[in-house]
Motif scaffolding. Structure first.
Motif, PDB file in Angstrom:
ATOM      1  N   ALA A   1      21.054  -0.335  11.647  1.00 52.41           N
ATOM      2  CA  ALA A   1      20.703  -1.428  12.553  1.00 52.41           C
ATOM      3  C   ALA A   1      21.931  -2.221  13.002  1.00 52.41           C
ATOM      4  CB  ALA A   1      19.692  -2.349  11.862  1.00 52.41           C
ATOM      5  N   PRO A   2      22.792  -1.621  13.799  1.00 56.29           N
ATOM      6  CA  PRO A   2      24.011  -2.325  14.211  1.00 56.29           C
ATOM      7  C   PRO A   2      23.768  -3.353  15.315  1.00 56.29           C
ATOM      8  CG  PRO A   2      23.927  -0.191  15.274  1.00 56.29           C
ATOM      9  CD  PRO A   2      22.702  -0.276  14.385  1.00 56.29           C
ATOM     10  N   SER A   3      24.671  -4.305  15.404  1.00 56.51           N
ATOM     11  CA  SER A   3      24.647  -5.267  16.509  1.00 56.51           C
ATOM     12  C   SER A   3      25.690  -4.822  17.535  1.00 56.51           C
ATOM     13  CB  SER A   3      24.997  -6.663  15.991  1.00 56.51           C
ATOM     14  OG  SER A   3      24.065  -7.054  15.017  1.00 56.51           O
TER      15      SER A   3
ATOM     16  N   SER B   1      15.721 -15.328  14.211  1.00 55.98           N
ATOM     17  CA  SER B   1      16.916 -15.283  13.366  1.00 55.98           C
ATOM     18  C   SER B   1      17.075 -13.858  12.877  1.00 55.98           C
ATOM     19  CB  SER B   1      16.745 -16.212  12.154  1.00 55.98           C
ATOM     20  OG  SER B   1      15.675 -15.744  11.353  1.00 55.98           O
ATOM     21  N   TYR B   2      18.247 -13.565  12.361  1.00 56.75           N
ATOM     22  CA  TYR B   2      18.474 -12.252  11.763  1.00 56.75           C
ATOM     23  C   TYR B   2      17.407 -11.963  10.708  1.00 56.75           C
ATOM     24  CZ  TYR B   2      20.139  -9.201   8.099  1.00 56.75           C
ATOM     25  OH  TYR B   2      20.186  -8.251   7.122  1.00 56.75           O
ATOM     26  N   HIS B   3      17.172 -12.937   9.791  1.00 55.99           N
ATOM     27  CA  HIS B   3      16.257 -12.696   8.668  1.00 55.99           C
ATOM     28  C   HIS B   3      14.842 -12.368   9.145  1.00 55.99           C
ATOM     29  CE1 HIS B   3      19.428 -14.090   6.121  1.00 55.99           C
ATOM     30  NE2 HIS B   3      19.404 -15.300   6.627  1.00 55.99           N
TER      31      HIS B   3
ATOM     32  N   THR C   1      19.237   0.833   3.781  1.00 52.58           N
ATOM     33  CA  THR C   1      20.605   1.075   3.313  1.00 52.58           C
ATOM     34  C   THR C   1      21.525   0.187   4.127  1.00 52.58           C
ATOM     35  OG1 THR C   1      20.109   3.363   2.725  1.00 52.58           O
ATOM     36  CG2 THR C   1      22.417   2.838   3.152  1.00 52.58           C
ATOM     37  N   ARG C   2      22.306  -0.655   3.469  1.00 51.40           N
ATOM     38  CA  ARG C   2      23.217  -1.548   4.196  1.00 51.40           C
ATOM     39  C   ARG C   2      24.288  -2.048   3.232  1.00 51.40           C
ATOM     40  NH1 ARG C   2      18.645  -6.305   5.010  1.00 51.40           N
ATOM     41  NH2 ARG C   2      18.526  -6.920   2.826  1.00 51.40           N
ATOM     42  N   GLY C   3      25.269  -2.765   3.760  1.00 50.85           N
ATOM     43  CA  GLY C   3      26.408  -3.190   2.956  1.00 50.85           C
ATOM     44  C   GLY C   3      26.059  -4.231   1.900  1.00 50.85           C
TER      45      GLY C   3
ATOM     46  N   ASP D   1      27.344  -6.902   1.355  1.00 52.28           N
ATOM     47  CA  ASP D   1      27.420  -8.283   1.849  1.00 52.28           C
ATOM     48  C   ASP D   1      26.031  -8.842   2.153  1.00 52.28           C
ATOM     49  OD1 ASP D   1      27.441  -6.290   3.852  1.00 52.28           O
ATOM     50  OD2 ASP D   1      28.152  -7.715   5.360  1.00 52.28           O
ATOM     51  N   LEU D   2      25.029  -7.974   2.303  1.00 54.45           N
ATOM     52  CA  LEU D   2      23.683  -8.463   2.611  1.00 54.45           C
ATOM     53  C   LEU D   2      22.768  -8.467   1.382  1.00 54.45           C
ATOM     54  CD1 LEU D   2      23.305  -6.854   6.140  1.00 54.45           C
ATOM     55  CD2 LEU D   2      23.405  -9.293   5.603  1.00 54.45           C
ATOM     56  N   ALA D   3      23.325  -8.098   0.223  1.00 53.28           N
ATOM     57  CA  ALA D   3      22.488  -8.019  -0.988  1.00 53.28           C
ATOM     58  C   ALA D   3      21.842  -9.372  -1.309  1.00 53.28           C
ATOM     59  CB  ALA D   3      23.317  -7.532  -2.173  1.00 53.28           C
TER      60      ALA D   3
HETATM   61  N1  GLU Z   1      22.560  -6.037  12.211  1.00 57.02           N
HETATM   62  C1  GLU Z   1      23.177  -6.224  10.945  1.00 57.02           C
HETATM   63  C2  GLU Z   1      24.676  -5.978  11.063  1.00 57.02           C
HETATM   64  O1  GLU Z   1      25.122  -5.373  12.011  1.00 57.02           O
HETATM   65  C3  GLU Z   1      22.625  -5.294   9.877  1.00 57.02           C
HETATM   66  C4  GLU Z   1      21.338  -5.755   9.370  1.00 57.02           C
HETATM   67  C5  GLU Z   1      20.718  -4.966   8.242  1.00 57.02           C
HETATM   68  O2  GLU Z   1      21.087  -3.800   8.019  1.00 57.02           O
HETATM   69  O3  GLU Z   1      19.815  -5.501   7.626  1.00 57.02           O
HETATM   70  O4  GLU Z   1      25.392  -6.404  10.186  1.00 57.02           O
END
Ligand code: GLU
Length: 282
Positions: A9-11, A196-198, A214-216, A218-220
């Motif tokens: 899910a990239p921005s 919002s993002y959340h 699955t994501r970095g 930093d979002l844990a």
């Molecule tokens: N869009 C977010 C980003 O680019 C990722 C969000 C997610 O994976 O939950 O950092």
């Protein structure tokens, strides 16, 4: 058995770099290993920074890496009615309130000079509650932020828990007191975005039937916010996998402006997709 569904899910606010490649490839590999699906979602709620040319480059970079995904791709800017419906639901239950504070107001309200450091949660400064009031009237429509009243939310959701797999496999359990003290009244609709993002990520993961996120790493920390919103909105909680961050030679995590490690740059330099896999340790 439920199908394993992953998403990336990239921005579209800059070039994808090695960190993004690692995230996308990890999600892809996990989906393929499980006979599942890999989805792509464009997270463009920040319309002041999103650009069609970055979106186009995301498609090109990911295809070059050997990934493919179902079309049409979901773009968050097309999903505002769904976010609004979720906000309406929370508003009608008295869980939101409008907030007009800017960062300075918050810092001033929190000021604790003798201690020096201000308490920071996964969504920034922990809001001191200046604007908190019982909501009345219709859901605001204009440019105003909406915050979640975490004490009320915690009363409804109680103790939350979820599954973490992968390198950091565990089963986090977060009690209501921690939600209130360490996270607080997060913004669920930003005045400039209308969401919002959340909120968007939670509504969309459910809409797309995502079973594994699955994501970095930093979002844990933000995951507890997501689980609270899922519980409040009656949405399922996926399994989470927060992977290590790709860092530069100084140990700093890569940023969007880190053009030197942009996938596009490697492509132009004649690097092969398999080399990218090796570079990120796959
Ligand atoms: N869009 C977010 C980003 O680019 C990722 C969000 C997610 O994976 O939950 O950092």
């Amino acid at each position: 058995m439920v199908k394993h569904i992953e998403r990336f899910a990239p921005s579209p606010t800059g070039p994808l770099h090695l960190g993004h490649a690692f995230s996308a490839l990890t999600a892809w590999d996990r989906a393929m290993a499980e006979g599942g699906d890999f989805l792509l979602r464009i997270e463009d709620i920040d319309q002041s920074r999103a650009r069609p040319e970055w979106e186009q480059q995301i498609y090109e970079d990911l295809e070059w890496l050997g990934l493919h995904w179902p079309i049409p791709v979901i773009r968050q800017s097309d999903r505002m009615p769904a976010y609004r419906a979720a906000l309406q639901n929370l508003w009608d239950r008295g869980l939101l309130y409008p907030c007009t504070c800017n960062r300075r107001d918050i810092e001033q309200a929190m000021a604790a000079p003798q201690e020096g450091v201000l308490p920071i949660g996964p969504d920034g400064l922990i809001y001191p509650g200046t604007c908190r009031a019982p909501a009345s009237g219709p859901l605001p429509d204009g440019p105003v932020s909406l915050r979640l009243d975490m004490a009320k939310a915690a009363e409804i959701v109680g103790m939350i828990s979820y599954e973490e797999t992968g390198e950091d496999a565990r089963h986090p359990i977060v009690p209501p007191e921690t939600l209130i003290t360490n996270i607080g009244d997060v913004v669920v609709s930003r005045r400039d975005f209308g969401t919002s993002y959340h909120l968007s990520v939670v509504v969309d993961d459910a809409f797309q039937g995502v079973t594994h996120v699955t994501r970095g790493a930093d979002l844990a920390e933000a995951t507890a916010i997501h689980v609270v919103l899922q519980r409040l909105l009656g949405l399922p909680t996926p399994t989470y996998h927060h992977h290590r961050l790709i860092r530069d030679e100084n140990g700093k995590r890569l940023a969007k402006r880190d053009d030197a490690r942009a996938i596009r740059k490697y492509r132009e330099d004649g690097v092969a997709p398999e080399d990218i896999r090796k570079m990120v340790g796959l």
